[in-house]
Design a protein around this motif. Sequence first.
Motif, PDB file in Angstrom:
ATOM      1  N   ARG A 190       0.848  -1.199   0.000  1.00 30.78           N
ATOM      2  CA  ARG A 190       0.000   0.000   0.000  1.00 30.78           C
ATOM      3  C   ARG A 190       0.880   1.244   0.000  1.00 30.78           C
ATOM      4  NH1 ARG A 190      -1.695   3.271   4.127  1.00 30.78           N
ATOM      5  NH2 ARG A 190      -0.504   1.973   5.552  1.00 30.78           N
ATOM      6  N   GLY A 191       0.552   2.184  -0.883  1.00 32.08           N
ATOM      7  CA  GLY A 191       1.288   3.452  -0.906  1.00 32.08           C
ATOM      8  C   GLY A 191       2.590   3.401  -1.689  1.00 32.08           C
ATOM      9  N   LYS A 192       2.956   2.222  -2.203  1.00 28.02           N
ATOM     10  CA  LYS A 192       4.207   2.127  -2.967  1.00 28.02           C
ATOM     11  C   LYS A 192       3.976   2.607  -4.403  1.00 28.02           C
ATOM     12  CE  LYS A 192       6.400   0.005   0.378  1.00 28.02           C
ATOM     13  NZ  LYS A 192       7.121   0.842   1.335  1.00 28.02           N
ATOM     14  N   ASP A 193       5.081   3.077  -5.049  1.00 33.82           N
ATOM     15  CA  ASP A 193       4.923   3.572  -6.417  1.00 33.82           C
ATOM     16  C   ASP A 193       5.200   2.462  -7.443  1.00 33.82           C
ATOM     17  OD1 ASP A 193       7.634   3.262  -6.459  1.00 33.82           O
ATOM     18  OD2 ASP A 193       8.096   5.400  -6.323  1.00 33.82           O
ATOM     19  N   LYS A 194       4.984   2.831  -8.708  1.00 34.68           N
ATOM     20  CA  LYS A 194       5.101   1.859  -9.800  1.00 34.68           C
ATOM     21  C   LYS A 194       6.478   1.183  -9.808  1.00 34.68           C
ATOM     22  CE  LYS A 194       2.292   1.804 -13.666  1.00 34.68           C
ATOM     23  NZ  LYS A 194       1.144   2.315 -13.006  1.00 34.68           N
ATOM     24  N   ASN A 195       7.498   1.976  -9.602  1.00 32.63           N
ATOM     25  CA  ASN A 195       8.854   1.454  -9.645  1.00 32.63           C
ATOM     26  C   ASN A 195       9.063   0.368  -8.588  1.00 32.63           C
ATOM     27  OD1 ASN A 195      11.577   1.327 -10.422  1.00 32.63           O
ATOM     28  ND2 ASN A 195      12.109   2.647  -8.673  1.00 32.63           N
ATOM     29  N   PHE A 196       8.564   0.625  -7.384  1.00 31.05           N
ATOM     30  CA  PHE A 196       8.685  -0.366  -6.303  1.00 31.05           C
ATOM     31  C   PHE A 196       7.919  -1.634  -6.680  1.00 31.05           C
ATOM     32  CE2 PHE A 196       7.555  -2.575  -2.483  1.00 31.05           C
ATOM     33  CZ  PHE A 196       8.620  -2.390  -1.618  1.00 31.05           C
ATOM     34  N   ILE A 197       6.707  -1.440  -7.149  1.00 32.97           N
ATOM     35  CA  ILE A 197       5.837  -2.591  -7.442  1.00 32.97           C
ATOM     36  C   ILE A 197       6.411  -3.444  -8.584  1.00 32.97           C
ATOM     37  CG2 ILE A 197       3.516  -3.181  -8.322  1.00 32.97           C
ATOM     38  CD1 ILE A 197       2.559  -0.949  -6.374  1.00 32.97           C
ATOM     39  N   ASN A 198       7.081  -2.782  -9.524  1.00 35.57           N
ATOM     40  CA  ASN A 198       7.702  -3.529 -10.633  1.00 35.57           C
ATOM     41  C   ASN A 198       8.807  -4.455 -10.156  1.00 35.57           C
ATOM     42  OD1 ASN A 198       6.153  -2.640 -12.713  1.00 35.57           O
ATOM     43  ND2 ASN A 198       7.454  -0.871 -13.182  1.00 35.57           N
ATOM     44  N   ASN A 199       9.359  -4.170  -8.984  1.00 34.08           N
ATOM     45  CA  ASN A 199      10.496  -4.953  -8.506  1.00 34.08           C
ATOM     46  C   ASN A 199      10.207  -5.791  -7.264  1.00 34.08           C
ATOM     47  OD1 ASN A 199      12.575  -4.029 -10.424  1.00 34.08           O
ATOM     48  ND2 ASN A 199      11.993  -2.038  -9.592  1.00 34.08           N
ATOM     49  N   ALA A 222      -1.754  -9.160  -1.630  1.00 30.62           N
ATOM     50  CA  ALA A 222      -0.734  -8.206  -2.068  1.00 30.62           C
ATOM     51  C   ALA A 222      -1.104  -7.559  -3.400  1.00 30.62           C
ATOM     52  CB  ALA A 222       0.620  -8.907  -2.164  1.00 30.62           C
ATOM     53  N   THR A 223      -1.767  -8.319  -4.283  1.00 35.33           N
ATOM     54  CA  THR A 223      -2.148  -7.754  -5.596  1.00 35.33           C
ATOM     55  C   THR A 223      -3.484  -7.010  -5.526  1.00 35.33           C
ATOM     56  OG1 THR A 223      -3.376  -9.753  -6.233  1.00 35.33           O
ATOM     57  CG2 THR A 223      -1.054  -9.643  -6.913  1.00 35.33           C
ATOM     58  N   LEU A 224      -4.204  -7.150  -4.411  1.00 35.41           N
ATOM     59  CA  LEU A 224      -5.591  -6.698  -4.214  1.00 35.41           C
ATOM     60  C   LEU A 224      -6.610  -7.549  -4.967  1.00 35.41           C
ATOM     61  CD1 LEU A 224      -5.747  -2.806  -3.809  1.00 35.41           C
ATOM     62  CD2 LEU A 224      -4.973  -4.535  -2.216  1.00 35.41           C
ATOM     63  N   MET A 225      -6.146  -8.642  -5.614  1.00 29.34           N
ATOM     64  CA  MET A 225      -7.124  -9.548  -6.213  1.00 29.34           C
ATOM     65  C   MET A 225      -8.016 -10.133  -5.130  1.00 29.34           C
ATOM     66  SD  MET A 225      -8.611 -10.894  -8.696  1.00 29.34           S
ATOM     67  CE  MET A 225      -7.821 -11.087 -10.287  1.00 29.34           C
ATOM     68  N   ASN A 226      -7.465 -10.334  -3.930  1.00 27.27           N
ATOM     69  CA  ASN A 226      -8.297 -10.878  -2.858  1.00 27.27           C
ATOM     70  C   ASN A 226      -9.529 -10.003  -2.654  1.00 27.27           C
ATOM     71  OD1 ASN A 226      -8.927 -12.665  -0.631  1.00 27.27           O
ATOM     72  ND2 ASN A 226      -8.354 -10.965   0.708  1.00 27.27           N
ATOM     73  N   LYS A 227      -9.338  -8.684  -2.669  1.00 33.20           N
ATOM     74  CA  LYS A 227     -10.493  -7.800  -2.472  1.00 33.20           C
ATOM     75  C   LYS A 227     -11.440  -7.902  -3.665  1.00 33.20           C
ATOM     76  CE  LYS A 227     -10.186  -6.658   0.784  1.00 33.20           C
ATOM     77  NZ  LYS A 227     -10.638  -7.311   2.036  1.00 33.20           N
ATOM     78  N   GLY A 228     -10.850  -8.052  -4.866  1.00 36.59           N
ATOM     79  CA  GLY A 228     -11.687  -8.222  -6.060  1.00 36.59           C
ATOM     80  C   GLY A 228     -12.530  -9.484  -5.955  1.00 36.59           C
ATOM     81  N   LEU A 229     -11.908 -10.577  -5.510  1.00 35.38           N
ATOM     82  CA  LEU A 229     -12.660 -11.833  -5.357  1.00 35.38           C
ATOM     83  C   LEU A 229     -13.744 -11.654  -4.289  1.00 35.38           C
ATOM     84  CD1 LEU A 229      -9.726 -14.480  -5.341  1.00 35.38           C
ATOM     85  CD2 LEU A 229     -11.076 -13.707  -7.309  1.00 35.38           C
ATOM     86  N   GLU A 230     -13.414 -10.897  -3.246  1.00 36.08           N
ATOM     87  CA  GLU A 230     -14.391 -10.697  -2.164  1.00 36.08           C
ATOM     88  C   GLU A 230     -15.580  -9.841  -2.599  1.00 36.08           C
ATOM     89  OE1 GLU A 230     -11.347 -11.276   1.588  1.00 36.08           O
ATOM     90  OE2 GLU A 230     -12.216  -9.302   1.270  1.00 36.08           O
ATOM     91  N   ASN A 313      -2.018   1.157  -9.583  1.00 38.90           N
ATOM     92  CA  ASN A 313      -0.875   0.283  -9.300  1.00 38.90           C
ATOM     93  C   ASN A 313      -1.295  -1.152  -8.969  1.00 38.90           C
ATOM     94  OD1 ASN A 313       1.336   1.979  -9.739  1.00 38.90           O
ATOM     95  ND2 ASN A 313       0.868   3.069  -7.841  1.00 38.90           N
ATOM     96  N   PHE A 314      -2.599  -1.353  -8.734  1.00 35.64           N
ATOM     97  CA  PHE A 314      -3.097  -2.690  -8.403  1.00 35.64           C
ATOM     98  C   PHE A 314      -4.235  -3.063  -9.365  1.00 35.64           C
ATOM     99  CE2 PHE A 314      -1.137  -0.909  -4.657  1.00 35.64           C
ATOM    100  CZ  PHE A 314      -0.315  -1.946  -4.223  1.00 35.64           C
ATOM    101  N   PRO A 315      -3.884  -3.333 -10.638  1.00 37.29           N
ATOM    102  CA  PRO A 315      -4.915  -3.515 -11.666  1.00 37.29           C
ATOM    103  C   PRO A 315      -5.801  -4.739 -11.452  1.00 37.29           C
ATOM    104  CG  PRO A 315      -2.690  -3.408 -12.640  1.00 37.29           C
ATOM    105  CD  PRO A 315      -2.513  -3.459 -11.169  1.00 37.29           C
TER     106      PRO A 315
END
Length: 392
Positions: A190-199, A222-230, A313-315
């Motif tokens: 949470r709150g991290k930028d694209k560069n961080f997430i890419n790595n 971590a990907t927020l897919m869990n929230k999407g599934l929920e 950042n969390f597509p």
Amino acid sequence: MPEPSDPQPSSIKHIAILGSTGSIGTQALEVIAAHPGEFAVEVLTANGNADLLIQQSLKFHPNAVVITEKSKYQQVKDALLPHDIKVYAGEEALAQVVAMDTLDTVLAAIVGYAGLASTLAAIEAGKQVALANKETLVVAGELVTSLARQKAVNIYPVDSEHSAIFQCLAGEWDNKIEKIYLTASGGPFRGKDKNFINNVTKEQALKHPNWEMGAKITIDSATLMNKGLEVIEARWLFNLKPEQIDVIVHPQSIIHSIVQFVDGSMKAQMGLPDMKLPIQYALGFPKRLPSSFPRFDFLKYPSLTFEKADMENFPCLPLAFEAMKRGGNAPCILNAANEIAVSAFLSDKISFIGIPGLIEKVLAKASFMAKPTYTDYVNSDKESREIAKEYV
Ligand code: NAD
Ligand code: MG
């Protein structure tokens, strides 16, 4: 009139735990051990962890166990048959044990699509279902909930957010929901930028700030897919329209979710993050059973904060919303692609940001069906996995 010597009808609930060796399964056994007068373990099942399944069975003395991996059958049989515990192997056995006469409630705690068939079989057999396996409702929510209505089966949510909504709805069954807010911790990035997430590395993604869970749901968080599934899970559990469901990031994970009624009043359920509470509520419903879980201390949390979910950042989160709105088998495709993507990430075959990338490609390529049957879901899951594997 019963004679004084007649045995009283037992109010003990006889439980099957599908996935007893997992994070939810082991916590459910802790809940059961703490309430011997309320619950008895009738069935335990595991995929491959024979040692733990044996250990659990020697402690809880179920009537029957299932080990899905057939190569482990002999080991489990040798250990448990002398204790008068029936031992079965293979996926098909799961669908059979859930129909046992002696069972009241089935806790569906297998991870992923693998939990769908046994959950459907439990409903078909008229057993009450405590549902942790959210993927079941993501893949085939309409089918599962309509079968449950037809069989007069209640589905008690175990997922903490859905348990929160369910607890807020107690005593409000006839009142209309305007909207629900599912809270999300935001995960470790949470709150991290694209560069961080890419790595991001696997080790970083496997560390959740507030919850200890199985590997798949930890990556989904971590990907927020869990929230999407929920979100999709909530749509079916509470019979909502997609536009009635919102996500709000709440990093402390104290408010587990919120219902807003038609008069604008909002009810929230709070507590320290501990999955044993929603597990216990689902198994014990309608009773609230005593517990010795640590209590919330307001002064340790002087501020509870809220923020918007970062869809850029969390597509995975917008992908899940899109699949829900599209309907039909789109959530089934999303789920299958996600399962392949997560396992590819965990075996270092794709990057963290490659997970939504892969899902997007599969969603674009897999065949769409507006009104799928059970067989259509099975085929769609298979097709989506095959397409996903082409990109791994
Ligand atoms: P886990 O990986 O810790 O455990 C999974 C269990 O399912 C194990 O007992 C395993 O043996 C069994 N299993 C795995 N694959 C199987 C297969 N192919 N066939 C039969 N059995 C199989 O997972 P978990 O974290 O306990 O999660 C279980 C479910 O509960 C998931 O759907 C998850 O989304 C949901 N959930 C978990 C949590 C949590 O805190 N862990 C919270 C909310 C919801
Ligand atoms: Mg949850």
